[in-house]
Design a protein around this motif. Sequence first.
Motif: not given
Length: 497
Positions: A192-205
């Motif tokens: 789940e984005v927001g629980r297991d991984i953040s939206l900012d992390e997705l944008r950064r990678t």
Amino acid sequence: MPHVITQACCGDASCVYACPVNCIHPTPDEPDFGIAEMLYIDPATCVDCGACVSACPVGAITPGHRLSETAARFADVNAGHYPDSAPGDARFPVRQEWRLPMAPISKPKRLRGAAPDELRIAIVGSGPSAMYAADELLKHTQVTVTVFERLSEPFGLARFGVAPDHESTRTVTNLFDEIARDPNLEIRLNTEVGRDISLDELRRTHHAVLWAGGAPTDRPLQLPGVDLDGVQSATSVVGWYNGHPDFRYSAPDLDTERAVVIGNGNVALDVARIFTADPDRLAPTTIDRTALAALRGSAIREVVVVARRGPEHAAFTLPELIGLADGPARVWVDPAELVDVDASDVADTTIAAKIALLAEISQRPKPDEPFIRLSFGYTPQEICGDARATGVRFVRTGTDEELVIPAGLVLSAIGYRGRPVPGLPFDEATGTVANVAGRIVDGAEPLAGLYVTGWIKRGPSGFIGTNKTDSGETVRKLLADAEAGALPRPGGAPVAV
């Protein structure tokens, strides 16, 4: 004999591009494609080549001479869409760009311009809009896609929103399975984005993030008594009988003789049909086993589906009504509620066909229980009861005439709505992420590398296949930005989850 599109039509439009004579409409290039209840084959133009049969992902197209008894009415539905057509009709010219190879075959190609050697895309959600977007993206050799799905199974409403007795519609997941086999696609379940991984992390990678989270909540029913026991949303019931993990504890109380459904879209008809179906007929389907056991012990004898407006404004589609009228369901309409409408006075062929079929149903004998009653022209005022619901008070729309329908179960079926996504601009008026043609915007400014598709982009409208056209629009914007060098550069490898 010409081919015929039937009830299972999902609006995917692969058949349109497979057809060599342009006899299937509306096409994605025509203005009414987004609001059409299904696609239609012109019998005067069809050459019976069968290309559309291979292209259809849900098996909705059948040669006219092979139509089953329950689908026979669709021959007239298709022909009725072309009342004045003739071979070579100038209204539907055969355009060269529509003469494409049989869908979904395509040749991989490389992006040009300033596109990077590896274009990493993250898609949030794995429903139809996400999978159609992934399919379009993966037609380009340097694209890799990672899909993040919070549930333990993929494909969203295609898996958890389609009624279990609509098995042909569910076969669209076979297409999504095929897309998922692409070696450049990874689906991460239980993430789940927001629980297991953040939206900012997705944008950064990743070079871009495509949000395809759907419209997961219901439009609220704003009536006195809505908080009583025995009142819930129809979509929670759909999730319950389809085994959606979010709704495992949403079992409706079936220990009542009558249920009232407020609203008359396809979801309302699905729930009414399941509640009144023979459990033995549901047993071979994918229905949740706990739900099936509950339905075997149900006391429901009547489901009343109530609409505020008249039959000319019915929210359910014509294919859904045909399936109800000609299938195993027991359905009835009070003739008194149809006295003010006449199909011959209606110009729209689809609406006229609905009214005519409702009139036909109203002339049938009242069916054996359990049965479905379709009711029109009543506006809900309040849900009656103290601790739990005992009925619904209505007024005849436009009058002061009151009617109370006793019921121990009341379901709201007035539509879906998107919910705000942390970190993304949200339009409260439309219940969508703010965007222009799929590019997420903050005010008038596009947010670099952020895109959206599906119901959270356009609102809860259309069918499973409508998402193909919608996702195609978003992907074209994303790829154009990639070739223009307008996407951010990832700051590192994707984060392990």
